[in-house]
Design a protein around this motif. Structure first.
Motif, mmCIF file in Angstrom:
data_model
loop_
_atom_site.group_PDB
_atom_site.id
_atom_site.type_symbol
_atom_site.label_atom_id
_atom_site.label_comp_id
_atom_site.label_asym_id
_atom_site.label_seq_id
_atom_site.Cartn_x
_atom_site.Cartn_y
_atom_site.Cartn_z
ATOM 1 N N THR A 88 0.791 -1.334 -0.050
ATOM 2 C CA THR A 88 -0.081 0.006 0.029
ATOM 3 C C THR A 88 0.816 1.285 0.047
ATOM 4 N N SER A 133 5.190 0.201 1.241
ATOM 5 C CA SER A 133 5.373 1.125 0.135
ATOM 6 C C SER A 133 6.482 1.029 -0.666
ATOM 7 N N ILE A 134 6.148 1.008 -1.889
ATOM 8 C CA ILE A 134 7.673 0.892 -2.674
ATOM 9 C C ILE A 134 8.151 2.069 -3.231
ATOM 10 N N GLY A 135 7.311 3.495 -2.830
ATOM 11 C CA GLY A 135 7.899 4.747 -3.198
ATOM 12 C C GLY A 135 7.115 5.765 -2.937
ATOM 13 N N TYR A 137 4.961 7.569 -4.488
ATOM 14 C CA TYR A 137 3.803 7.902 -5.566
ATOM 15 C C TYR A 137 2.725 6.963 -5.398
ATOM 16 N N LEU A 139 0.461 4.027 -6.824
ATOM 17 C CA LEU A 139 -0.179 3.223 -8.061
ATOM 18 C C LEU A 139 -1.458 2.733 -8.009
ATOM 19 N N ALA A 145 3.849 -3.482 -7.376
ATOM 20 C CA ALA A 145 4.806 -3.423 -6.149
ATOM 21 C C ALA A 145 5.129 -4.722 -5.557
HETATM 22 CL CL1 6GU Z 1 3.042 -1.004 -2.607
HETATM 23 N N1 6GU Z 1 0.757 0.164 -3.324
HETATM 24 C C1 6GU Z 1 0.047 1.081 -4.078
HETATM 25 N N2 6GU Z 1 -0.961 0.917 -4.411
HETATM 26 N N3 6GU Z 1 0.645 2.145 -4.599
HETATM 27 C C2 6GU Z 1 2.011 2.456 -4.118
HETATM 28 C C3 6GU Z 1 2.785 1.440 -3.458
HETATM 29 C C4 6GU Z 1 2.095 0.427 -3.200
HETATM 30 N N4 6GU Z 1 3.863 1.788 -3.150
HETATM 31 C C5 6GU Z 1 3.882 3.077 -3.768
HETATM 32 N N5 6GU Z 1 2.819 3.342 -4.201
#
Ligand code: 6GU
Length: 232
Positions: A88, A133-135, A137, A139, A145
């Motif tokens: 997320t 979270s990968i960054g 922004y 998604l 992710a």
């Molecule tokens: Cl892990 N999920 C979503 N939906 N948005 C993201 C994310 C993950 N990491 C960065 N943005």
């Protein structure tokens, strides 16, 4: 190591699990990539998995029952408890240290890919171990992710890639990688840096160290600051 992705779009993961180094690692039995279609756990003929948020507001929420049932269906089948991770934008940063610790732990990763405005919080509270979270922004969904997390962890599983490739890469010691060149010696009039053709390995090492430092200062000044000794 097993990765199990819970998703509304399992078809996104099929080519990922079959291609290149990940595909080869799967074929060699070093990792497993499984998917669970959350929609299989919907309770109605329309297989509805979303509903409007309590309290109002835009968008839809991924319903607690299908997600909870999907997670529990996996947990029931496992002898050892997987680490359940919710992907997320609102999660803690996923980074090298987390990838390393999950790879070293070797536990199955159950990766919950959210969609819409998110998953009902009760599922997170009851069944999720980590939110990442990968960054910075947003998604559309967590599937990409999940693939990022799987690549970052899987390549640290022994045998997936050559051990030597792990040693000198970006972030190993908070310094970015030095630039790479291969044949031809001249491309569009641009020659390869002559030092790389010199055969002088001490000079090559020194040149690479300098280029890596220059790149790091230019592209990641935050890493330079982080690694400086504290002055007070
Ligand atoms: Cl892990 N999920 C979503 N939906 N948005 C993201 C994310 C993950 N990491 C960065 N943005």
């Amino acid at each position: 190591m097993t990765f199990t992705v819970l998703t509304l779009f399992p078809e996104l993961l099929t080519p990922f699990a079959a291609t290149s180094i990940i595909g080869r690692a799967v074929d060699r039995g070093l990792i497993k990539v499984e998917t669970v279609d959350i929609r299989d756990f919907a309770g109605d003929p329309h297989r509805t998995c979303d509903d409007s948020p309590y309290g109002g507001g835009a968008g839809m929420v991924l319903k607690a029952e299908p997600v909870g049932d999907a997670i529990e269906s996996v947990l029931r089948r496992r002898a050892t408890k997987p680490r359940t991770v919710y992907l997320t934008a609102g999660g803690a940063p996923f980074d090298r240290d987390l990838a390393r610790s999950w790879a070293a732990e070797g536990r199955e990763l159950l990766l919950l890919a959210g969609r819409y405005e998110g998953v009902d919080q009760r599922v997170v509270d009851l069944l999720v171990d980590d939110e990442v979270s990968i960054g910075d922004y947003v998604l559309i969904g967590g599937e990409v992710a999940a693939m990022v997390v799987m690549e970052a962890v899987a390549r640290l599983v022994p045998g997936v890639i050559q051990a030597a490739s792990l040693a000198e890469e970006s972030f190993e010691g908070d310094v970015l990688e030095y630039p790479q060149y291969t044949r031809p010696a001249v491309f569009r009039g641009v020659p390869v840096p002559p030092v790389l053709l010199s055969g002088d390995h001490a000079r090559i090492r020194e040149w690479r160290r300098g280029r890596a430092a220059e790149r790091t200062a230019r592209l990641r000044p935050d890493l330079v600051r982080r690694s400086e000794p504290c002055s007070n």
